[in-house]
Motif scaffolding. Sequence first.
Motif, PDB file in Angstrom:
ATOM      1  N   VAL A  92       0.757   0.353   5.689  1.00 37.77           N
ATOM      2  CA  VAL A  92       0.948  -0.056   4.287  1.00 37.77           C
ATOM      3  C   VAL A  92       2.367   0.325   3.832  1.00 37.77           C
ATOM      4  N   LEU A  93       2.779   1.541   4.178  1.00 32.32           N
ATOM      5  CA  LEU A  93       4.115   1.997   3.760  1.00 32.32           C
ATOM      6  C   LEU A  93       5.205   1.130   4.397  1.00 32.32           C
ATOM      7  N   LEU A 148       3.622  -2.094  -2.266  1.00 32.94           N
ATOM      8  CA  LEU A 148       2.915  -0.919  -2.774  1.00 32.94           C
ATOM      9  C   LEU A 148       2.298  -1.143  -4.165  1.00 32.94           C
ATOM     10  N   THR A 149       1.841  -2.369  -4.388  1.00 35.60           N
ATOM     11  CA  THR A 149       1.165  -2.651  -5.659  1.00 35.60           C
ATOM     12  C   THR A 149      -0.325  -2.831  -5.371  1.00 35.60           C
ATOM     13  N   PRO A 150      -1.161  -1.908  -5.852  1.00 32.88           N
ATOM     14  CA  PRO A 150      -2.596  -2.032  -5.541  1.00 32.88           C
ATOM     15  C   PRO A 150      -3.267  -3.119  -6.374  1.00 32.88           C
ATOM     16  N   ASP A 208       1.563   8.078  -8.462  1.00 34.42           N
ATOM     17  CA  ASP A 208       2.549   7.875  -7.402  1.00 34.42           C
ATOM     18  C   ASP A 208       1.839   7.487  -6.098  1.00 34.42           C
ATOM     19  N   VAL A 209       1.574   6.179  -5.958  1.00 35.61           N
ATOM     20  CA  VAL A 209       0.794   5.726  -4.794  1.00 35.61           C
ATOM     21  C   VAL A 209       1.563   5.966  -3.485  1.00 35.61           C
ATOM     22  N   LYS A 210       2.895   5.878  -3.576  1.00 34.06           N
ATOM     23  CA  LYS A 210       3.711   6.080  -2.368  1.00 34.06           C
ATOM     24  C   LYS A 210       3.521   7.520  -1.857  1.00 34.06           C
ATOM     25  N   PHE A 220      -4.021  -2.221  -0.958  1.00 33.47           N
ATOM     26  CA  PHE A 220      -2.652  -2.686  -0.733  1.00 33.47           C
ATOM     27  C   PHE A 220      -2.611  -3.799   0.316  1.00 33.47           C
ATOM     28  N   LEU A 245       0.124   7.814  -0.245  1.00 33.14           N
ATOM     29  CA  LEU A 245       0.099   7.196   1.094  1.00 33.14           C
ATOM     30  C   LEU A 245       0.868   8.053   2.099  1.00 33.14           C
ATOM     31  N   HIS A 246       1.953   8.668   1.653  1.00 28.72           N
ATOM     32  CA  HIS A 246       2.692   9.589   2.532  1.00 28.72           C
ATOM     33  C   HIS A 246       1.795  10.751   2.941  1.00 28.72           C
TER      34      HIS A 246
END
Lengths: 77, 683
Positions: free
Chosen positions: B328-329, B334-336, B307-309, B379, B312-313
């Motif tokens: 980035v958010l 959100l695709t690395p 869960d990259v989101k 990202f 990042l949060h």
Amino acid sequence: MNVCSVCGREVAEDSEFCIYHRHALDNLRVTFGDWKRALEIDWQEYLNRVHELDETGMWVREIAEHLMPQGSSSKLQ
Amino acid sequence: MSEVKKGRVSYYEFKRGKDTLVVAYALGHLYDLRQTEKGWTYPRLETEWVPKYEIVKKATVIKPIIRLIKRLAKEADEFVVATDYDIEGSLIGYLTVKYACGTDPANAKRMIFSSLTAKDLENAYENMSPTLEFPIIEAGQVRHEIDWLYGINLTRALTLAIKSTAGWFKIVSTGRVQGPALAFVAKREQDINLFVPIPFWAIKAMGDHDGVKIELEYSRKRIDIKKEADAIGSELQGKQAQVNSIGKKKSTQRPPVPFNLSGLQAESYRHFGFKPSRTLVLAQKLYLDALISYPRTSSQKIPVSIDVKDILHGLSGLKRYGSLAKRVLDGGMLTPVQGKKNDPAHPAIHPTGVKPPRRLTPSERKVFDLIVRRFIALFGEPSVKESRRADVRCNNHLFHVRGLRVLKQGWMAFYQPYATTNEKEFPPIERGDSIKLTSVHVTDKQTSPVPRYNPSSLLKALERENLGTKATRSRIADSVRSRGYVLNDRFELSTLGYALFETLERYVPEVLSAELTRHLEKQMEGIQDGNTDREQVLVDAKTELLGILERFRVMEAAIGNTLVRGLQRYWTEKQEIGPCPTCNVGTLNIISSSKTGKRFLGCSNYKEGRCEQTYPLPQSGEISPLDKMCPHCGYQMIKITSRRKAWETCINWAECPGRRDDLEELEKRRKSHVKRKMGGKSK
């Protein structure tokens, strides 16, 4: 046991030097052509110059030092 | 959850639903291999697993851990292995269940996770595997067995050859991967020692256009004949050159791929000078604090399951990275970026988004910063650069004038200060302009030998040749150094390293062969993939080893002689610091006084009664000569390396005018230390 006159290691087959110093001499001979073309120098001057450079390998420097007193009459040229 | 202390060790206990969970830890391997037959000799082929403290005397903490696990196991209904999910972790879990818990590993379950965050651990517990991963365990077992067989038997063979020749007991070690690693270093050293530089000349010019100084690059980078180079230099001096054309090229660069272990180690060495083994230790600490994912991975991919989101949060809540993560958010992309290499067991190294639970050490902070910024950069948009090149002619000679600028930072903005571009301003010139060549220099140059390995490039070479594992490679690179086979971090081969390499190459070249090790690695991978079984691989490895040892035995005397000669040269060189500055004939050697046991430097001409020069030496630390002279007194410099630090001084340090302040400071500290001690006693 026959030993290399430069380092005291056992001599390589058909050589008065060990495998490392024989190889270094071979490289020295091969590269002489490039130096001669580049600077129009003779074997003795070549040995002096190679001996002085920091980039020269240890075994090459040792064999160059060994050959230097023999001058341009050296059979190993 | 509560920690229950039992003497020097502890365990954790908590409730989950109706169950009471008890978590006990291991401390690396609790069990190790020991030969079943007696005698410090070779060949020794049969082994058994025994508690590590029975083999390694220093491993005293292992005994209470095993005792505690044994006691806790009596009360347990079910066993779950929750060690790292890799070969070593799986083997540690298996051996602990089998020997310490005293239960059948077939009944144990397995938690699989890639980070130690509460979320990942809960998920691993809820979705645990009903069985242990036996193919990985078998592969781990056979890896230990084969490494033991090769390491122990070959080291004993070398050591005993020296003993029977000279009567000395000096351990000279080699091993399955250490042999090929030594061969890499030795062959590189041979190339350097056999190198003959070739001269060439380069032309550098400076020009002037409307008062603006311009650097011009001659189109031929290398001129092989001095006369020709000199002629070009003379011909062009002071001439006018014309700008024939100006070209422009845009290039885009995608973000760098996610870190696997070797990628992180290489980048960490490049930016911080950390040895690969040190980076691994630091990354392991960050992993244990749940700050990053599992570091021993080959993967360069961040799978969709992560869960990259959420990460990042988490990062947006950290002061240092908040604004970058928010950018980035907010961007919504959100695709690395993904790399090519995959590892089915673990994803690429990434931060978890968790806030550090403690103040990180400066070194930990550096590695953590690198990992976080690399992750955020994945990202970013591609960076865009524009390079410009003007072709400038003078007679028949062509020069280039170059410029480079970044049009769009993209991912590079996230990966600062690690992403850099050498921007170069393009001068204000146009087609048809003329440039006056104000200076034309002919520079003497010569070709250079290949560079020596450093800890990072040796690791890469081992990886390229598929030798060792991602977890063991950095240790192997370290062991080549700690055994005295190389002199420093530049991996310059020592006389001892040469002696060992020459001996092995001449009498048992298989030990240096990457081919043999690669073949064994392939077989071990075969076990993991279920293509072959442990027994067969072990039988093959033993047969191969026995052949080597038999040949070794036949030539033991010759091997012993070569090694003894090499050792003598090595020890002599270790004692030699440099020429004696007083008599200019003898050599300064490190000598230990037979009366006081204290060491000092003395001239080799002392015995002939020709030179009595001595210098005092620091009494602790390893001393090695440096290839430079003291800027204050002109005497030879030396390096003193102790366990805690390395420092440089000159052999004349007691008299050197440049070191007087240091000595006074030292004396002051000594006096205050004595005073404090005295004060303490009087109380």
